[in-house]
Design a protein around this motif. Structure first.
Motif, PDB file in Angstrom:
ATOM      1  N   ALA A   1      -5.162  -8.269   4.528  1.00 23.55           N
ATOM      2  CA  ALA A   1      -4.596  -7.546   5.679  1.00 23.55           C
ATOM      3  C   ALA A   1      -5.376  -7.780   6.962  1.00 23.55           C
ATOM      4  CB  ALA A   1      -4.554  -6.049   5.369  1.00 23.55           C
ATOM      5  N   ARG A   2      -6.613  -8.237   6.868  1.00 22.27           N
ATOM      6  CA  ARG A   2      -7.464  -8.361   8.052  1.00 22.27           C
ATOM      7  C   ARG A   2      -6.919  -9.319   9.104  1.00 22.27           C
ATOM      8  NH1 ARG A   2     -12.773 -11.671   5.856  1.00 22.27           N
ATOM      9  NH2 ARG A   2     -11.682 -13.569   5.209  1.00 22.27           N
ATOM     10  N   GLY A   3      -5.997 -10.152   8.736  1.00 26.11           N
ATOM     11  CA  GLY A   3      -5.422 -11.113   9.683  1.00 26.11           C
ATOM     12  C   GLY A   3      -4.719 -10.466  10.864  1.00 26.11           C
TER      13      GLY A   3
ATOM     14  N   LEU B   1      -3.338  -2.770  20.465  1.00 27.30           N
ATOM     15  CA  LEU B   1      -4.343  -2.256  19.530  1.00 27.30           C
ATOM     16  C   LEU B   1      -3.719  -1.294  18.525  1.00 27.30           C
ATOM     17  CD1 LEU B   1      -7.395  -1.480  21.858  1.00 27.30           C
ATOM     18  CD2 LEU B   1      -7.164  -3.382  20.262  1.00 27.30           C
ATOM     19  N   LYS B   2      -2.857  -0.398  19.022  1.00 32.21           N
ATOM     20  CA  LYS B   2      -2.227   0.589  18.138  1.00 32.21           C
ATOM     21  C   LYS B   2      -1.316  -0.088  17.120  1.00 32.21           C
ATOM     22  CE  LYS B   2      -2.543   4.441  21.319  1.00 32.21           C
ATOM     23  NZ  LYS B   2      -1.891   5.296  22.282  1.00 32.21           N
ATOM     24  N   LYS B   3      -0.600  -1.119  17.545  1.00 32.96           N
ATOM     25  CA  LYS B   3       0.281  -1.842  16.632  1.00 32.96           C
ATOM     26  C   LYS B   3      -0.541  -2.546  15.552  1.00 32.96           C
ATOM     27  CE  LYS B   3       4.197  -4.963  16.380  1.00 32.96           C
ATOM     28  NZ  LYS B   3       4.753  -4.294  15.235  1.00 32.96           N
TER      29      LYS B   3
ATOM     30  N   VAL C   1      -2.416  -2.215   3.832  1.00 30.07           N
ATOM     31  CA  VAL C   1      -3.388  -1.791   2.827  1.00 30.07           C
ATOM     32  C   VAL C   1      -2.901  -0.548   2.073  1.00 30.07           C
ATOM     33  CG1 VAL C   1      -5.743  -0.931   2.475  1.00 30.07           C
ATOM     34  CG2 VAL C   1      -5.344  -2.811   4.062  1.00 30.07           C
ATOM     35  N   GLY C   2      -2.414   0.435   2.817  1.00 33.67           N
ATOM     36  CA  GLY C   2      -2.016   1.704   2.208  1.00 33.67           C
ATOM     37  C   GLY C   2      -0.676   1.673   1.512  1.00 33.67           C
ATOM     38  N   GLU C   3       0.348   1.260   2.231  1.00 33.65           N
ATOM     39  CA  GLU C   3       1.710   1.307   1.697  1.00 33.65           C
ATOM     40  C   GLU C   3       2.038   0.143   0.762  1.00 33.65           C
ATOM     41  OE1 GLU C   3       6.223   1.195   3.579  1.00 33.65           O
ATOM     42  OE2 GLU C   3       4.602   2.087   4.774  1.00 33.65           O
TER      43      GLU C   3
ATOM     44  N   GLU D   1      -0.165  -1.638  11.567  1.00 39.14           N
ATOM     45  CA  GLU D   1       0.249  -2.650  10.583  1.00 39.14           C
ATOM     46  C   GLU D   1      -0.828  -2.873   9.526  1.00 39.14           C
ATOM     47  OE1 GLU D   1       3.342  -3.638  10.346  1.00 39.14           O
ATOM     48  OE2 GLU D   1       3.783  -2.480  12.147  1.00 39.14           O
ATOM     49  N   TYR D   2      -2.082  -2.877   9.929  1.00 35.97           N
ATOM     50  CA  TYR D   2      -3.173  -3.033   8.962  1.00 35.97           C
ATOM     51  C   TYR D   2      -3.149  -1.882   7.950  1.00 35.97           C
ATOM     52  CZ  TYR D   2      -7.835  -3.079   6.909  1.00 35.97           C
ATOM     53  OH  TYR D   2      -8.880  -3.076   6.015  1.00 35.97           O
ATOM     54  N   LEU D   3      -3.093  -0.657   8.469  1.00 35.60           N
ATOM     55  CA  LEU D   3      -3.098   0.517   7.585  1.00 35.60           C
ATOM     56  C   LEU D   3      -1.885   0.524   6.662  1.00 35.60           C
ATOM     57  CD1 LEU D   3      -4.374   3.224  10.111  1.00 35.60           C
ATOM     58  CD2 LEU D   3      -5.699   1.986   8.372  1.00 35.60           C
TER      59      LEU D   3
END
Length: 198
Positions: free
Chosen positions: A149-151, A128-130, A139-141, A134-136
């Motif tokens: 990114a939702r994949g 879950l943390k990974k 989207v962010g970086e 990766e999502y953040l």
């Protein structure tokens, strides 16, 4: 109005008369009248459970969109929320046999206990943390749109959705989802909903 149209008894409509009238319809088996009324329910579950629920026909759905919701934004606190899976409750019950105090702990302490004592749960939280990281990052970086990114999001991602359908469809939904063969999470939700609807 709908039921009274059949009997041309609209003049009998008074404050509080609907409950008695509808109870009489049900008692006589004239339940087709109930098909003219719908009930809308808001669910807060994980995406996996929502995928099972939206398979029900003759219902309308409106669901939180992973395409447009940017979980990296301020509105979501820059974090991913998950809905605790039924496995969490299964593990708590398993561990409570030798550690009965776990049942009296608040959620944070229960999670801490599982992190220390259950390798499967540690692996689950790590995944879950990974996924969140990766999502953040995407989207962010890297400036990806949430829809791209939702994949990488996990199926235990918390989602909110509305389901609207006729009473007859709700009866079928509850019949199927209260069944012992239904997913444990859906069973729990459906049984609570059935009591609320009664």
């Amino acid at each position: 109005w709908v039921g009274r149209t059949c009997y041309k008894s609209e003049d009998g409509i008074q404050e509080g008369s609907a409950e008695k009238f509808v109870a009489g319809l049900i008692k006589r088996g004239h339940e087709a009248i109930l098909e003219h009324d719908s009930i809308t329910v808001k669910f807060v579950v994980d995406r996996g459970i929502s995928h099972e629920i939206v398979r029900h026909r003759l219902a309308s759905f409106a669901q939180e969109s992973t395409r447009y919701c940017n979980y990296n934004g301020k509105k979501f606190g820059g974090e991913i929320l998950i809905s605790l899976p039924s496995k969490f409750y299964e593990l708590i019950n398993k561990w409570s046999v030798d550690n009965p105090e776990i049942l009296d702990m608040d959620l944070e302490k229960q999670l801490s206990f599982l992190r220390k004592n259950d390798d499967g749960w540690k692996s689950y939280e790590s995944a879950l943390k990974k996924s969140e990281k990766e999502y953040l990052k995407l989207v962010g970086e890297f400036g990806w749109k949430p829809e791209d990114a939702r994949g990488v999001l996990n199926l235990d991602l918390k989602t909110e959705f509305m389901m609207c359908c006729y009473v007859e469809t709700w009866k079928f939904f509850l019949y199927r989802r209260c069944d012992k063969h239904a997913h444990p999470h859906i069973q729990k939700i459906a049984k609570e909903l059935k009591e609320d609807m009664k």
